[in-house]
Write a protein that holds these residues in place. Structure first.
Motif, PDB file in Angstrom:
ATOM      1  N   TYR A   1       0.677  -1.177  -0.175  1.00  0.00           N
ATOM      2  CA  TYR A   1       0.126  -0.061  -0.010  1.00  0.00           C
ATOM      3  C   TYR A   1       0.797   1.248   0.230  1.00  0.00           C
ATOM      4  O   TYR A   1       0.562   2.142   0.767  1.00  0.00           O
TER       5      TYR A   1
ATOM      6  N   VAL B   1     -13.281  -0.092  -0.327  1.00  0.00           N
ATOM      7  CA  VAL B   1     -11.878  -0.291  -0.410  1.00  0.00           C
ATOM      8  C   VAL B   1     -11.441  -0.099   1.165  1.00  0.00           C
ATOM      9  O   VAL B   1     -12.541   0.529   1.772  1.00  0.00           O
TER      10      VAL B   1
ATOM     11  N   TRP C   1      -9.027   4.517   0.811  1.00  0.00           N
ATOM     12  CA  TRP C   1      -9.947   5.377   0.340  1.00  0.00           C
ATOM     13  C   TRP C   1      -9.621   6.550   0.864  1.00  0.00           C
ATOM     14  O   TRP C   1      -9.691   7.892  -0.064  1.00  0.00           O
TER      15      TRP C   1
END
Length: 128
Positions: free
Chosen positions: A17, A109, A114
């Protein structure tokens, strides 16, 4: 931290991420996260440990994270003032107290992804 659900997930992979963590890190000293949740709530238990891990990876200062524990009737501090109906709810505010974005449980998500996307849009719009 007052919520068990806001303990960072030790197996969360920040490298997966990178973009979200980078965005959260870029604004770590500019925004405050207000998190309404309950340790009894299955959605909170599913979503918030990873969000907490993302905040930790982004080195967001603890004083920029306010955890607000709600009871099973979803009652607690600031619920009415912020119009919190579902949990988890995460409100992101700037230093003037203006709401920049809000994550509510039904988003499709993860919260960190988000919110990072919303912050990019909101803060990019301000600089254009």
């Amino acid at each position: 931290m007052s919520l068990e659900t806001m303990r960072p997930n030790p197996t969360w992979d920040a490298a997966s991420y990178d973009d979200a963590v980078d965005t959260l890190a870029a604004h770590r000293d500019e925004v405050t996260y207000r998190v309404w949740a309950g340790d009894w709530c299955k959605d909170c238990r599913a979503l918030l440990p990873d969000f907490a891990a993302a905040l930790e990876a982004a080195e967001v200062p603890e004083e920029r994270i306010e955890e607000i524990s709600l009871d099973e009737n979803k009652e607690g501090p600031k619920v009415d003032a912020y119009d919190v109906e579902y949990i988890p709810t995460i409100v992101v505010e700037d230093d003037d107290g203006a709401e920049l974005t809000r994550f509510v449980e039904e988003e499709r998500v993860p919260p960190a992804v988000w919110i990072a996307g919303q912050l990019e849009q909101e803060l990019e719009t301000e600089t254009v």
